[in-house]
Structures are given as structure tokens and as C-alpha cells.
Design a protein around this motif. Sequence first.
Motif, PDB file in Angstrom:
ATOM      1  N   VAL A   1      46.446  36.093  26.459  1.00  0.00           N
ATOM      2  CA  VAL A   1      47.362  36.766  27.385  1.00  0.00           C
ATOM      3  C   VAL A   1      46.680  36.995  28.728  1.00  0.00           C
ATOM      4  CG1 VAL A   1      48.665  38.877  27.791  1.00  0.00           C
ATOM      5  CG2 VAL A   1      48.660  37.837  25.523  1.00  0.00           C
ATOM      6  N   GLY A   2      45.415  37.446  28.711  1.00  0.00           N
ATOM      7  CA  GLY A   2      44.695  37.700  29.958  1.00  0.00           C
ATOM      8  C   GLY A   2      44.489  36.450  30.789  1.00  0.00           C
ATOM      9  N   SER A   3      44.176  35.333  30.136  1.00  0.00           N
ATOM     10  CA  SER A   3      43.943  34.089  30.880  1.00  0.00           C
ATOM     11  C   SER A   3      45.233  33.552  31.486  1.00  0.00           C
ATOM     12  CB  SER A   3      43.324  33.042  29.950  1.00  0.00           C
ATOM     13  OG  SER A   3      44.197  32.742  28.863  1.00  0.00           O
ATOM     14  N   LEU A   4      46.358  33.736  30.814  1.00  0.00           N
ATOM     15  CA  LEU A   4      47.627  33.268  31.366  1.00  0.00           C
ATOM     16  C   LEU A   4      48.030  34.066  32.599  1.00  0.00           C
ATOM     17  CD1 LEU A   4      49.638  32.700  28.064  1.00  0.00           C
ATOM     18  CD2 LEU A   4      48.972  30.942  29.701  1.00  0.00           C
ATOM     19  N   LYS A   5      47.574  35.323  32.692  1.00  0.00           N
ATOM     20  CA  LYS A   5      47.940  36.177  33.819  1.00  0.00           C
ATOM     21  C   LYS A   5      46.804  36.318  34.839  1.00  0.00           C
ATOM     22  CE  LYS A   5      48.870  39.733  31.327  1.00  0.00           C
ATOM     23  NZ  LYS A   5      49.305  41.113  30.972  1.00  0.00           N
ATOM     24  N   GLN A   6      45.749  35.532  34.734  1.00  0.00           N
ATOM     25  CA  GLN A   6      44.581  35.684  35.609  1.00  0.00           C
ATOM     26  C   GLN A   6      44.969  35.572  37.079  1.00  0.00           C
ATOM     27  OE1 GLN A   6      41.363  36.844  36.639  1.00  0.00           O
ATOM     28  NE2 GLN A   6      41.120  36.222  34.515  1.00  0.00           N
ATOM     29  N   PHE A   7      44.548  36.565  37.856  1.00  0.00           N
ATOM     30  CA  PHE A   7      44.938  36.579  39.265  1.00  0.00           C
ATOM     31  C   PHE A   7      43.815  37.043  40.183  1.00  0.00           C
ATOM     32  CE2 PHE A   7      46.546  38.789  43.012  1.00  0.00           C
ATOM     33  CZ  PHE A   7      47.400  37.856  43.553  1.00  0.00           C
ATOM     34  N   ASP A   8      43.211  38.198  39.892  1.00  0.00           N
ATOM     35  CA  ASP A   8      42.360  38.879  40.877  1.00  0.00           C
ATOM     36  C   ASP A   8      41.110  38.093  41.232  1.00  0.00           C
ATOM     37  OD1 ASP A   8      41.440  39.236  38.318  1.00  0.00           O
ATOM     38  OD2 ASP A   8      41.326  41.417  38.400  1.00  0.00           O
ATOM     39  N   ILE A   9      40.425  37.531  40.241  1.00  0.00           N
ATOM     40  CA  ILE A   9      39.204  36.771  40.529  1.00  0.00           C
ATOM     41  C   ILE A   9      39.536  35.544  41.373  1.00  0.00           C
ATOM     42  CG2 ILE A   9      37.392  35.355  39.482  1.00  0.00           C
ATOM     43  CD1 ILE A   9      37.258  37.325  37.205  1.00  0.00           C
TER      44      ILE A   9
ATOM     45  N   LEU B   1      46.080  26.014  32.025  1.00  0.00           N
ATOM     46  CA  LEU B   1      45.602  25.503  30.745  1.00  0.00           C
ATOM     47  C   LEU B   1      44.080  25.510  30.704  1.00  0.00           C
ATOM     48  CD1 LEU B   1      46.192  24.239  27.999  1.00  0.00           C
ATOM     49  CD2 LEU B   1      46.280  22.002  29.117  1.00  0.00           C
ATOM     50  N   PHE B   2      43.431  25.128  31.820  1.00  0.00           N
ATOM     51  CA  PHE B   2      41.972  25.206  31.887  1.00  0.00           C
ATOM     52  C   PHE B   2      41.493  26.635  31.641  1.00  0.00           C
ATOM     53  CE2 PHE B   2      41.606  21.298  34.881  1.00  0.00           C
ATOM     54  CZ  PHE B   2      41.552  20.466  33.784  1.00  0.00           C
ATOM     55  N   TRP B   3      42.197  27.594  32.248  1.00  0.00           N
ATOM     56  CA  TRP B   3      41.804  28.989  32.089  1.00  0.00           C
ATOM     57  C   TRP B   3      41.941  29.441  30.635  1.00  0.00           C
ATOM     58  CZ3 TRP B   3      39.399  32.722  34.748  1.00  0.00           C
ATOM     59  CH2 TRP B   3      39.168  32.511  36.105  1.00  0.00           C
TER      60      TRP B   3
ATOM     61  N   THR C   1      37.817  25.659  39.753  1.00  0.00           N
ATOM     62  CA  THR C   1      38.387  26.376  38.613  1.00  0.00           C
ATOM     63  C   THR C   1      37.323  26.653  37.560  1.00  0.00           C
ATOM     64  OG1 THR C   1      40.608  25.461  38.942  1.00  0.00           O
ATOM     65  CG2 THR C   1      40.073  26.244  36.736  1.00  0.00           C
ATOM     66  N   PHE C   2      36.446  25.688  37.321  1.00  0.00           N
ATOM     67  CA  PHE C   2      35.418  25.871  36.289  1.00  0.00           C
ATOM     68  C   PHE C   2      34.433  26.974  36.659  1.00  0.00           C
ATOM     69  CE2 PHE C   2      36.057  21.118  35.267  1.00  0.00           C
ATOM     70  CZ  PHE C   2      37.197  21.420  34.537  1.00  0.00           C
ATOM     71  N   VAL C   3      34.037  27.039  37.937  1.00  0.00           N
ATOM     72  CA  VAL C   3      33.071  28.076  38.316  1.00  0.00           C
ATOM     73  C   VAL C   3      33.735  29.454  38.309  1.00  0.00           C
ATOM     74  CG1 VAL C   3      31.621  26.486  39.625  1.00  0.00           C
ATOM     75  CG2 VAL C   3      33.460  27.716  40.796  1.00  0.00           C
TER      76      VAL C   3
ATOM     77  N   SER D   1      43.385  25.235  43.253  1.00  0.00           N
ATOM     78  CA  SER D   1      42.895  26.124  42.200  1.00  0.00           C
ATOM     79  C   SER D   1      43.921  27.182  41.818  1.00  0.00           C
ATOM     80  CB  SER D   1      41.593  26.812  42.634  1.00  0.00           C
ATOM     81  OG  SER D   1      41.790  27.607  43.801  1.00  0.00           O
ATOM     82  N   GLU D   2      45.173  26.978  42.212  1.00  0.00           N
ATOM     83  CA  GLU D   2      46.213  27.939  41.850  1.00  0.00           C
ATOM     84  C   GLU D   2      46.489  27.915  40.354  1.00  0.00           C
ATOM     85  OE1 GLU D   2      49.923  27.813  43.840  1.00  0.00           O
ATOM     86  OE2 GLU D   2      49.076  28.022  45.856  1.00  0.00           O
ATOM     87  N   THR D   3      46.834  29.078  39.832  1.00  0.00           N
ATOM     88  CA  THR D   3      47.386  29.200  38.491  1.00  0.00           C
ATOM     89  C   THR D   3      48.845  29.640  38.611  1.00  0.00           C
ATOM     90  OG1 THR D   3      46.647  31.493  38.321  1.00  0.00           O
ATOM     91  CG2 THR D   3      45.142  29.796  37.507  1.00  0.00           C
ATOM     92  N   LEU D   4      49.515  29.741  37.490  1.00  0.00           N
ATOM     93  CA  LEU D   4      50.920  30.139  37.536  1.00  0.00           C
ATOM     94  C   LEU D   4      51.087  31.525  38.154  1.00  0.00           C
ATOM     95  CD1 LEU D   4      52.163  28.887  34.049  1.00  0.00           C
ATOM     96  CD2 LEU D   4      52.593  27.856  36.285  1.00  0.00           C
TER      97      LEU D   4
END
Length: 309
Positions: free
Chosen positions: A239-247, A90-92, A173-175, A260-263
Motif C-alpha cells: 500500500v505504501g509503495s503504491l502511494k509513494q509521493f514525498d521522496i 510497478l518498480f516501486w 527511480t532505482f536510486v 520518474s513519475e508514479t501514479l
Amino acid sequence: MAAPTVTAPAAPVRPAPQNPTRDAYRWPARVFVLPGLLIVAVLLYLPFVWTSYLSLTEYNGLGDPEFVGLEKYQAMFADAGFATSLRNTLFWVLGTLVFPVGFGLLIAVLAHGIKGSFWYRVPFLLPYAISGVAVGVIWTFILQSGGALDEALMFLNLPGADLRWLLDAPLNTFVMIAAATWQGAGVNALLFGIGLQSIPKEPIEAARLDGASGWTLFRTMTWPMLTPLTTVVIGLSIVGSLKQFDIIWAMTKGGPGASSETLALTMYKETFVSNDYGFGAAVAVFLTVVTVAASVIYLRRQLADAKGA
């Protein structure tokens, strides 16, 4: 005595003429579309069906999956780590909408109308050519403890040198959202710049003659005309933020711990690190449903607003 009024008989209603050309090309058109539909079905729909089935099983990648029903979903929603991943996702989403899109729009508006404005946007566009992993490596060098940012703050006697940028949540997560902003603002600026160039000049000039300028001109004239492009940019950002992975993987690997994990990272780690394919598939199905639902709700609302305008 007035003559009686004679009413002419109504003309017979004839059926609309058929379009033989359209009917003749209907089946050939379907034949040409069929290969594309088959590719989509094979590459998208069938994997999703298989993933949905795995989410109902106990499976470690070896042997045969054992059907367990909704146990993996129950375990997923009861897991504290999943709640953390959902919060970070959600932050992303919020951060990506505010910063890369907002900064991209600001850059495009400030550069619009300036001679050689393309060259003002190039420095912001270059990071987009770098892969997400490379962006993560660069920003890890800057933000790690004792890194470039800490050294610069200490040299300038500025506060913040003692902050653990990548170790404390939710600061990490913010940085990382800031790193994604550095990469993505330029392409958004390019898209908004194209949109600004496509706006007709006559309504803008008429508004200027009426006394509109600055923020008022942008809010009442420019921004509404950018709405179709803004819909596309924001939709892609969601869509991109929900799938953010590589960074995230390059900078923290979702850590420390799972802070700092995302889904997307939870899905990957549960599947390929913990070998719990059922749990990872459940997260994947949940993430897919959320992504599709968010996209559909946003686009339907935008289309409804456009029809009502």
C-alpha cells in the motif's frame, strides 16, 4: 427364543438456549459503533464518490463540472506518460518488497539473540523518524550531479562518477527506491524483531536437537512462524509503495519530464499543476482500485494459505 430388542425413544431435540445478555447488548454496541462508521463515511467514502464523479467530468476547479463520460479514462490509458507512471509504480512495488522488507528481515535475524540487540537496530531505525521530504533532501545532496557520491567516487578513483543518478531513467527511480529503503528498513527490522521474540523456543530447540541449523532452521521453522507478521509487513509495504509521493517529489518532482513519475505524482500534477481535475480524478480512482485490489488479493491468498496449512 431370544427376547425382542426394545429401542428407547429418541430424546426430543430442544432448541439451543438463547443468550439474553448478547441480545441485550447488540443494539447498544451498534450505537457505539455508529459514530466511527459516520466518520469513515464522511472522511473516506464521500470523497471517493465525489472523486469518482469528477473523473467523469471536464473541470478546471472553477465553475461547474461538465459531464463527459469516460473521456478522461480513455485519455488516461492513451497517454504515454501514464504508461511511464504505471511502470515506475510497478518498480516501486517490487523494489519496496525486495529491499526494505528484505533488509529489515536480514537485520532482525542477524541481531536476534545477541545481547543488547536493540542497540544494533537503533541506527537503522533512526531514519524512519525523519520525514520523507527530509530523506529526499538528504539523498538529493548525495546523488545530484557533482554531489557527495560523485565526489567520493572521483576521490577513490572508482567507476560511476559520470552517472547521472537523478537525471537518467529508470536509474533515478532505482536510486529513490534505495533512499526509501534507507528510511524504511529499520522499522521493518523492529517489527520482525518483535516477531522473532514472540516465537516459542521449544520448537526451535527441538529442531536444533534434530540437527537443523542456519538456513535450514530458518526456512523450516523460523520463517513459517513469522508468516502472520510477514503478511502485515508486506501488506503495508504494498500500500505504501503504491502511494509513494514525498521522496519522489523532493528528489526529482517526477522528472526530468515525467520519467520518474508514479501514479501518485501524476494524480497530483494533473490536478494541481495542470488544473485538469477530471484527469487527476481518473488517475486517483484507478490508483484506489489498484491499491484495494492488490491488498484484497494478497490478504485473501495469505488467509487461504493459512487455512490450508
